[in-house]
Design a protein around this motif. Structure first.
Motif, PDB file in Angstrom:
ATOM      1  N   SER A 182       0.836  -1.192   0.000  1.00  0.00           N
ATOM      2  CA  SER A 182       0.000   0.000   0.000  1.00  0.00           C
ATOM      3  C   SER A 182       0.876   1.248   0.000  1.00  0.00           C
ATOM      4  O   SER A 182       1.945   1.279   0.605  1.00  0.00           O
ATOM      5  N   ASP A 183       0.390   2.280  -0.700  1.00  0.00           N
ATOM      6  CA  ASP A 183       1.056   3.570  -0.718  1.00  0.00           C
ATOM      7  C   ASP A 183       0.122   4.615  -0.114  1.00  0.00           C
ATOM      8  O   ASP A 183      -1.103   4.542  -0.296  1.00  0.00           O
ATOM      9  N   TRP A 184       0.731   5.621   0.565  1.00  0.00           N
ATOM     10  CA  TRP A 184      -0.052   6.609   1.285  1.00  0.00           C
ATOM     11  C   TRP A 184       0.545   8.002   1.102  1.00  0.00           C
ATOM     12  O   TRP A 184       1.751   8.151   0.902  1.00  0.00           O
ATOM     13  N   LEU A 185      -0.319   9.005   1.214  1.00  0.00           N
ATOM     14  CA  LEU A 185       0.098  10.403   1.224  1.00  0.00           C
ATOM     15  C   LEU A 185      -0.438  11.048   2.492  1.00  0.00           C
ATOM     16  O   LEU A 185      -1.647  11.024   2.747  1.00  0.00           O
ATOM     17  N   VAL A 186       0.461  11.639   3.300  1.00  0.00           N
ATOM     18  CA  VAL A 186       0.073  12.350   4.509  1.00  0.00           C
ATOM     19  C   VAL A 186       0.106  13.844   4.213  1.00  0.00           C
ATOM     20  O   VAL A 186       1.130  14.374   3.769  1.00  0.00           O
ATOM     21  N   THR A 187      -1.006  14.521   4.472  1.00  0.00           N
ATOM     22  CA  THR A 187      -1.143  15.932   4.136  1.00  0.00           C
ATOM     23  C   THR A 187      -0.861  16.804   5.355  1.00  0.00           C
ATOM     24  O   THR A 187      -0.702  16.319   6.476  1.00  0.00           O
ATOM     25  N   GLN A 188      -0.876  18.110   5.134  1.00  0.00           N
ATOM     26  CA  GLN A 188      -0.594  19.064   6.205  1.00  0.00           C
ATOM     27  C   GLN A 188      -1.706  19.123   7.243  1.00  0.00           C
ATOM     28  O   GLN A 188      -1.505  19.701   8.324  1.00  0.00           O
ATOM     29  N   VAL A 189      -2.869  18.553   6.950  1.00  0.00           N
ATOM     30  CA  VAL A 189      -3.944  18.531   7.948  1.00  0.00           C
ATOM     31  C   VAL A 189      -4.122  17.135   8.547  1.00  0.00           C
ATOM     32  O   VAL A 189      -5.140  16.834   9.156  1.00  0.00           O
ATOM     33  N   GLY A 190      -3.111  16.281   8.387  1.00  0.00           N
ATOM     34  CA  GLY A 190      -3.119  14.986   9.042  1.00  0.00           C
ATOM     35  C   GLY A 190      -3.925  13.913   8.349  1.00  0.00           C
ATOM     36  O   GLY A 190      -4.127  12.836   8.917  1.00  0.00           O
ATOM     37  N   GLU A 191      -4.374  14.174   7.125  1.00  0.00           N
ATOM     38  CA  GLU A 191      -5.048  13.122   6.366  1.00  0.00           C
ATOM     39  C   GLU A 191      -4.017  12.097   5.914  1.00  0.00           C
ATOM     40  O   GLU A 191      -2.903  12.453   5.542  1.00  0.00           O
ATOM     41  N   CYS A 192      -4.393  10.836   5.915  1.00  0.00           N
ATOM     42  CA  CYS A 192      -3.556   9.759   5.403  1.00  0.00           C
ATOM     43  C   CYS A 192      -4.323   9.131   4.242  1.00  0.00           C
ATOM     44  O   CYS A 192      -5.213   8.292   4.445  1.00  0.00           O
ATOM     45  N   VAL A 197       8.916   7.473   2.947  1.00  0.00           N
ATOM     46  CA  VAL A 197       9.435   6.484   3.894  1.00  0.00           C
ATOM     47  C   VAL A 197       8.830   5.130   3.539  1.00  0.00           C
ATOM     48  O   VAL A 197       7.602   4.995   3.468  1.00  0.00           O
ATOM     49  N   ALA A 198       9.694   4.150   3.312  1.00  0.00           N
ATOM     50  CA  ALA A 198       9.247   2.786   3.025  1.00  0.00           C
ATOM     51  C   ALA A 198       9.636   1.892   4.189  1.00  0.00           C
ATOM     52  O   ALA A 198      10.801   1.878   4.603  1.00  0.00           O
ATOM     53  N   VAL A 199       8.665   1.152   4.712  1.00  0.00           N
ATOM     54  CA  VAL A 199       8.945   0.230   5.823  1.00  0.00           C
ATOM     55  C   VAL A 199       9.552  -1.046   5.244  1.00  0.00           C
ATOM     56  O   VAL A 199       8.920  -1.745   4.454  1.00  0.00           O
ATOM     57  N   VAL A 200      10.792  -1.326   5.648  1.00  0.00           N
ATOM     58  CA  VAL A 200      11.494  -2.514   5.172  1.00  0.00           C
ATOM     59  C   VAL A 200      11.229  -3.702   6.089  1.00  0.00           C
ATOM     60  O   VAL A 200      10.984  -4.821   5.633  1.00  0.00           O
ATOM     61  N   SER A 201      11.275  -3.472   7.409  1.00  0.00           N
ATOM     62  CA  SER A 201      10.946  -4.532   8.367  1.00  0.00           C
ATOM     63  C   SER A 201      10.467  -3.888   9.653  1.00  0.00           C
ATOM     64  O   SER A 201      10.709  -2.705   9.916  1.00  0.00           O
ATOM     65  N   GLY A 202       9.774  -4.686  10.457  1.00  0.00           N
ATOM     66  CA  GLY A 202       9.207  -4.160  11.687  1.00  0.00           C
ATOM     67  C   GLY A 202       7.890  -3.440  11.449  1.00  0.00           C
ATOM     68  O   GLY A 202       7.283  -3.542  10.368  1.00  0.00           O
ATOM     69  N   GLU A 203       7.435  -2.713  12.450  1.00  0.00           N
ATOM     70  CA  GLU A 203       6.181  -1.966  12.377  1.00  0.00           C
ATOM     71  C   GLU A 203       6.426  -0.550  12.882  1.00  0.00           C
ATOM     72  O   GLU A 203       7.166  -0.344  13.842  1.00  0.00           O
ATOM     73  N   GLU A 204       5.786   0.412  12.226  1.00  0.00           N
ATOM     74  CA  GLU A 204       5.969   1.808  12.606  1.00  0.00           C
ATOM     75  C   GLU A 204       4.600   2.470  12.775  1.00  0.00           C
ATOM     76  O   GLU A 204       3.825   2.530  11.827  1.00  0.00           O
ATOM     77  N   LYS A 205       4.331   2.956  13.980  1.00  0.00           N
ATOM     78  CA  LYS A 205       3.091   3.702  14.208  1.00  0.00           C
ATOM     79  C   LYS A 205       3.354   5.183  13.996  1.00  0.00           C
ATOM     80  O   LYS A 205       4.269   5.744  14.583  1.00  0.00           O
ATOM     81  N   ASN A 206       2.547   5.788  13.137  1.00  0.00           N
ATOM     82  CA  ASN A 206       2.596   7.227  12.934  1.00  0.00           C
ATOM     83  C   ASN A 206       1.382   7.859  13.601  1.00  0.00           C
ATOM     84  O   ASN A 206       0.241   7.490  13.279  1.00  0.00           O
ATOM     85  N   THR A 207       1.617   8.761  14.529  1.00  0.00           N
ATOM     86  CA  THR A 207       0.545   9.586  15.068  1.00  0.00           C
ATOM     87  C   THR A 207       0.561  10.896  14.296  1.00  0.00           C
ATOM     88  O   THR A 207       1.599  11.557  14.195  1.00  0.00           O
ATOM     89  N   LEU A 208      -0.583  11.253  13.715  1.00  0.00           N
ATOM     90  CA  LEU A 208      -0.676  12.395  12.811  1.00  0.00           C
ATOM     91  C   LEU A 208      -1.349  13.565  13.511  1.00  0.00           C
ATOM     92  O   LEU A 208      -2.280  13.378  14.299  1.00  0.00           O
ATOM     93  N   TRP A 209      -0.865  14.765  13.197  1.00  0.00           N
ATOM     94  CA  TRP A 209      -1.331  15.976  13.846  1.00  0.00           C
ATOM     95  C   TRP A 209      -1.650  17.029  12.793  1.00  0.00           C
ATOM     96  O   TRP A 209      -1.232  16.920  11.634  1.00  0.00           O
ATOM     97  N   LYS A 210      -2.368  18.041  13.203  1.00  0.00           N
ATOM     98  CA  LYS A 210      -2.582  19.194  12.335  1.00  0.00           C
ATOM     99  C   LYS A 210      -2.514  20.462  13.183  1.00  0.00           C
ATOM    100  O   LYS A 210      -2.745  20.441  14.395  1.00  0.00           O
ATOM    101  N   ARG A 211      -2.166  21.544  12.540  1.00  0.00           N
ATOM    102  CA  ARG A 211      -2.153  22.831  13.231  1.00  0.00           C
ATOM    103  C   ARG A 211      -3.583  23.241  13.566  1.00  0.00           C
ATOM    104  O   ARG A 211      -4.503  23.066  12.757  1.00  0.00           O
ATOM    105  N   SER A 212      -3.772  23.774  14.757  1.00  0.00           N
ATOM    106  CA  SER A 212      -5.081  24.254  15.209  1.00  0.00           C
ATOM    107  C   SER A 212      -4.855  25.533  16.016  1.00  0.00           C
ATOM    108  O   SER A 212      -5.050  25.561  17.230  1.00  0.00           O
ATOM    109  N   PRO A 213      -4.407  26.596  15.337  1.00  0.00           N
ATOM    110  CA  PRO A 213      -3.966  27.802  16.052  1.00  0.00           C
ATOM    111  C   PRO A 213      -5.119  28.582  16.682  1.00  0.00           C
ATOM    112  O   PRO A 213      -6.256  28.528  16.226  1.00  0.00           O
TER     113      PRO A 213
END
Length: 203
Positions: A4-14, A120-136
Motif C-alpha cells: 500500500s502507498d499513502w500520502l500524509v497531508t498538512q492537515v493529518g489526512e492519510c 518512507v518505506a517500511v522494510v521490516s518491523g512496524e511503525e506507528k505514525n501519530t498524525l497531527w494538524k495545526r489548530s492555532p
C-alpha cells in the motif's frame, strides 16, 4: 508483505494512493544511480510536491523490489539513543538525501514536520505514525491537535508533504527498519511541536 502507498497531508489526512504491483516492474536490476537520476528528473520537471511524490513512490517501490542489498544496509540502533541512521547518498547541491533508519522497539520520535517532502518505506518491523494538524488560536499560534494514528507494515510506503506533522513509534519486538528519502529541507519551516505547552521551535 503489504504494497500500500499513502500520502500524509498538512492537515493529518492519510490518503491511499495507487501502487504498482511488484510483478509490474522490469526483471532487470534497478540500480541506485539510476534511481537517483530518475528522481532528479522528476524534481526538475514537476514543481508541485504532490505531483513529485506521486511519481517518486513507484520508483521507491521498484528500487526496494529490485535491490536485495538494501534489506541489510542498516546499522543496529544505538542502545543509548534508540536509533541509527546510515546515509546511502548525500551530495552537496544534490536535491535529495537517501537514508536507512533503524529504531528500537518502543522508541518514540518528537512531534515534528520535515520542512520538505519525504518518502518512507517500511522494510521490516512496524511503525506507528501519530498524525497531527495545526489548530492555532490567537493566544497559541503553534497549537496542534492529534488527528489519529496508523500502523504501517513492511512493504508500505508513506509520503509526506512538507508541512505534514507526525511522530513515530517503533512497534513490535524487533527493530523497525525504514528507507527514507527527503528533499532539500527548508530549516525555517521545520519544527518540533509541544502539544502540552502549545509551542513549536525550529528543529
Amino acid at each position: 508483505m503489504d504494497t500500500s502507498d499513502w500520502l500524509v497531508t498538512q492537515v493529518g489526512e492519510c490518503l491511499p494512493c495507487d501502487a504498482p504491483r511488484d510483478d509490474e516492474f522490469p526483471a532487470s536490476p534497478y540500480r541506485l544511480y539510476r534511481f537517483l537520476t530518475d528522481v532528479e528528473d522528476i524534481l526538475r520537471d514537476r514543481p508541485e510536491d504532490e505531483a513529485r511524490l506521486a511519481a517518486i513512490r513507484p520508483l521507491v517501490r521498484r528500487l526496494l523490489v529490485s535491490s536485495d542489498w538494501l534489506q541489510g544496509e542498516y546499522r543496529a540502533p544505538d542502545p543509548q539513543t534508540g536509533w541509527s541512521v546510515v546515509i546511502l547518498y548525500d551530495e552537496p547541491d544534490f536535491p535529495l538525501t537517501v537514508q536507512m533508519v533503524a529504531w528500537l522497539p518502543g522508541k518514540v520520535s518528537p512531534i515534528h514536520n520535515h520542512g520538505t517532502w519525504g518518502v518512507v518505506a517500511v522494510v521490516s518491523g512496524e511503525e506507528k505514525n501519530t498524525l497531527w494538524k495545526r489548530s492555532p488560536t490567537p493566544e497559541f499560534p503553534d497549537r496542534i491537535e492529534s488527528v489519529g494514528d496508523r500502523i504501517f507494515l513492511p512493504g508500505e510506503i508513506i509520503s509526506f508533504l512538507p508541512d505534514a506533522i507526525h511522530c513515530i513509534e517503533a512497534m513490535g519486538e524487533e527493530p523497525t527498519i525504514t528507507f527514507n528519502l527527503y528533499g532539500v529541507t527548508d530549516y525555517q519551516r521545520r519544527f518540533e511541536f509541544n502539544p502540552r505547552d502549545r509551542t513549536a521551535h525550529l528543529f
